[in-house]
Scaffold this active site. Structure first.
Site, PDB file in Angstrom:
ATOM      1  N   HIS A  23      57.142  45.168  38.947  1.00  0.00           N
ATOM      2  CA  HIS A  23      57.508  43.754  38.988  1.00  0.00           C
ATOM      3  C   HIS A  23      56.301  42.815  39.062  1.00  0.00           C
ATOM      4  CE1 HIS A  23      62.002  43.484  39.591  1.00  0.00           C
ATOM      5  NE2 HIS A  23      61.782  44.781  39.484  1.00  0.00           N
ATOM      6  N   ASP A 121      59.649  35.961  41.482  1.00  0.00           N
ATOM      7  CA  ASP A 121      60.510  37.018  40.975  1.00  0.00           C
ATOM      8  C   ASP A 121      61.949  36.579  41.228  1.00  0.00           C
ATOM      9  OD1 ASP A 121      62.078  39.612  40.992  1.00  0.00           O
ATOM     10  OD2 ASP A 121      60.083  40.420  40.576  1.00  0.00           O
TER      11      ASP A 121
END
Length: 454
Positions: A23, A121
Site C-alpha cells: 500500500h 490510503d
C-alpha cells in the site's frame, strides 16, 4: 526523520500511508509526482518507521518538499503477539486516528503551515472526520481496482440482496443488480462483504470506508478508465470526483536503473518471443507445499521455459533444479515489471493481486490465475470472463496435470492466441491512457488541482 526544505507558498498536504502489504509504495509514488509538479507545496508523509525504512534508502533522492515522518505502529510495549491473522493491522488501526492527529500537529508546527489537504490510503475512513475537524479536504487513494472498490462501496446493498447468514446456497449467483458486476459471482467477492469474518476490525474498516468515501473531495485509483468503463461511469456518478491515474507501473520514472541481481533479463534474452512462463505469487502469500510441487512437476513435464520467483525453495521436488537447469531459473526475487514487458514472456502465473494484474495488462501478457484471498478472486474472475485475457487454474488449485493443461491452453491453443490479442489491446489502451493527452494524464492533472488548489 523529517527532511528539511524551504519551499515558498502556503499549501501543506498530510499524506497518510497504510504500512502493510503493497500500500505505502504506490502512495509514495503518487506523492513524488505531485511534489515534483507543485514544488511550493509541502507534503508531510506519515508512515510507520518499519514501513518507511523499507521505502527509503539513505541515497533516496526525494523532492525537497516531501518530509517523512514516523508514526507509532500501535503495538504496546512488551506486547506478545498471539499469532492470529491481521493482529498487527488491528493494533495499528485502533491507534492510528490519535497517532496521526498527534503527528500532524507536530508537523504543522515544524512547517509553520496548517494542513489544508489530507491525502490518505482509502482504508482510513476516519480521515473524513479528521479533515472536517481540521477544515481540510480529504482525498482518498484506493490502491486496488474498480471492481473491489465497487464491492466495498455497495456492501450494504449486497448484504440486503444476498443476505449474510444463509449465503452458502447463493455463492454461484451473480451480482447483476450492480452496474459492471453482471459476470461477478457472490463467491468472487472479498471476505467481509457477505461471508467470512464480517465483524473483524479489518472487515469493519472496509465497510466503514465504503460508506465514508462519498464524503471525499476526490477518490483516485491505480487503473485506467478504458479497462473498466462501466465501473468508471458508475463510480463517477457516486463520488464527488473519481479519477483513474494509472497504470503507475508505466509512470515510475524514479526507477533509473533496473535492479536484477539474479540475471533474469539476461536469461530472457536467449528465449523465443512469447515462450516463457513467469511465475510469482507476490510478497504476502505462497501456495501450500503440495501446490508448489505440482507447479514444479507441471513445468518439468511441459518443457515450458520459466522464470520462477520463489523465496523458499525447500518444497521443490528433489533434483528439480538440476533437471531443469537448461529449461528455467528459480530466483528469490525478480524484476517483475521488466519481465512482464519482455517480449519473451508468454504467460504470467499469478495470485492476481491488483498491482500484478495491472503490470501484466501493461505488458500485454495473458495470465494463469491462482487467487487466495481479498480482491484476488474478483481480479481473477475479471481476467477470465470480463477481459478474457487469461484463465483461473483448473478447480482452483495447482495439480501437475491441471497446470500443464493451462500452460498448453494459454501458450499453444487458439484460445490462448485470443487471450494474447485481447491482452495486447488492453496494453495499447494502457499506454495511450498515460500519454500526455490520455485519460490518466488528464485525471492526474485533476488530482493535482484537487490536492494543491484548495
Amino acid at each position: 526523520m523529517a527532511k528539511p526544505s524551504e519551499p515558498t507558498g502556503d499549501s501543506h498536504v498530510a499524506v497518510l500511508a497504510f504500512p502493510f502489504g503493497t500500500h505505502a509504495a504506490p502512495l509514495l509514488a503518487v506523492t513524488r509526482r505531485l511534489a515534483s509538479s507543485s514544488p511550493s507545496t509541502v507534503f508531510s508523509f506519515f508512515n510507520t518507521a518499519q514501513s518507511n525504512s523499507s521505502l527509503f534508502s539513505s541515497s533516496d533522492d526525494l523532492p525537497a518538499n516531501i518530509r517523512v515522518h514516523d508514526v507509532p505502529d500501535g503495538v504496546p510495549e512488551g506486547y506478545v503477539f498471539s499469532g492470529k491473522p491481521q493482529e498487527a493491522i488491528e493494533l495499528f488501526i485502533e491507534s492510528a486516528p490519535e497517532s496521526f492527529k498527534r503527528e500532524i500537529v507536530a508537523a504543522e508546527k515544524e512547517v509553520g503551515r496548517k494542513v489544508k489537504c489530507m491525502l490518505t490510503d482509502a482504508f482510513f475512513w476516519f480521515a473524513a472526520d479528521m479533515a472536517t475537524e481540521m477544515n481540510a479536504s480529504w482525498i482518498a487513494f484506493w490502491t486496488a481496482g474498480a471492481n473491489s472498490l465497487t464491492a466495498h462501496f455497495y456492501t450494504d446493498l449486497i448484504r440486503e440482496t444476498i443476505g449474510v447468514n444463509e449465503v452458502g446456497g447463493r455463492m454461484e449467483e451473480t451480482l447483476g443488480f450492480i452496474s459492471g458486476m453482471e459476470k461477478i459471482r457472490v463467491k468472487d467477492t472479498q471476505e467481509g462483504v457477505v461471508f467470512g469474518p464480517l465483524d473483524s476490525v479489518f472487515s469493519n474498516m472496509l465497510h466503514r470506508m465504503g460508506r465514508a468515501l462519498p464524503r471525499a473531495t476526490a477518490v483516485f485509483i491505480n487503473s485506467f478508465e478504458e479497462l473498466d468503463p462501466t465501473f468508471t461511469a458508475n463510480l463517477k456518478s457516486e463520488f464527488k470526483r473519481y479519477l483513474n491515474i494509472g497504470p503507475l507501473a508505466l509512470l515510475s520514472q524514479w526507477e533509473a536503473s533496473v535492479n536484477d541481481p539474479h540475471g533474469c533479463l539476461a536469461w530472457m534474452e536467449k528465449r523465443p518471443p512469447g515462450s516463457v512462463a513467469y511465475i510469482s505469487f507476490g510478497t504476502v502469500m505462497t501456495p501450500p507445499p503440495g501446490e508448489l510441487a505440482a507447479i514444479a512437476e507441471g513445468l518439468e513435464s511441459s518443457k515450458v521455459p520459466f522464470v520462477w520467483s520463489l523465496k523458499n525453495m525447500v518444497h521443490l521436488p528433489k533434483g528439480f533444479l538440476d533437471r531443469t537447469r537448461e529449461q528455467g531459473i528459480v530466483v528469490p526475487w525478480a524484476p517483475q515489471a521488466e519481465l512482464l514487458k519482455h517480449e519473451a514472456t508468454g504467460v504470467f502465473v499469478t495470485h492476481c493481486g491488483w498491482n500484478s494484474v495491472l503490470e501484466s495488462v501493461s505488458g500485454g501478457v495473458p495470465m494463469i490465475c491462482r487467487p487466495f484471498f481479498g480482491d484476488q478472486r474478483l481480479n481473477g474472475r475479471a481476467v477470465e470472463v470480463v477481459w478474457e485475457i487469461g484463465m483461473t487454474i483448473i478447480n482452483g488449485v495447482f495439480t501437475k496435470d491441471g497446470f500443464e493443461k493451462c500452460l498448453d491452453r494459454v501458450l499453444v491453443q487458439d484460445d490462448g492466441k485470443k487471450m494474447k490479442r485481447n491482452a495486447m489491446k488492453l496494453k495499447e489502451q494502457a499506454h495511450e491512457a498515460v500519454s500526455s493527452k490520455g485519460s490518466s494524464s488528464v485525471n492526474f492533472r485533476g488530482l493535482l488541482d484537487a490536492v494543491v488548489n484548495i
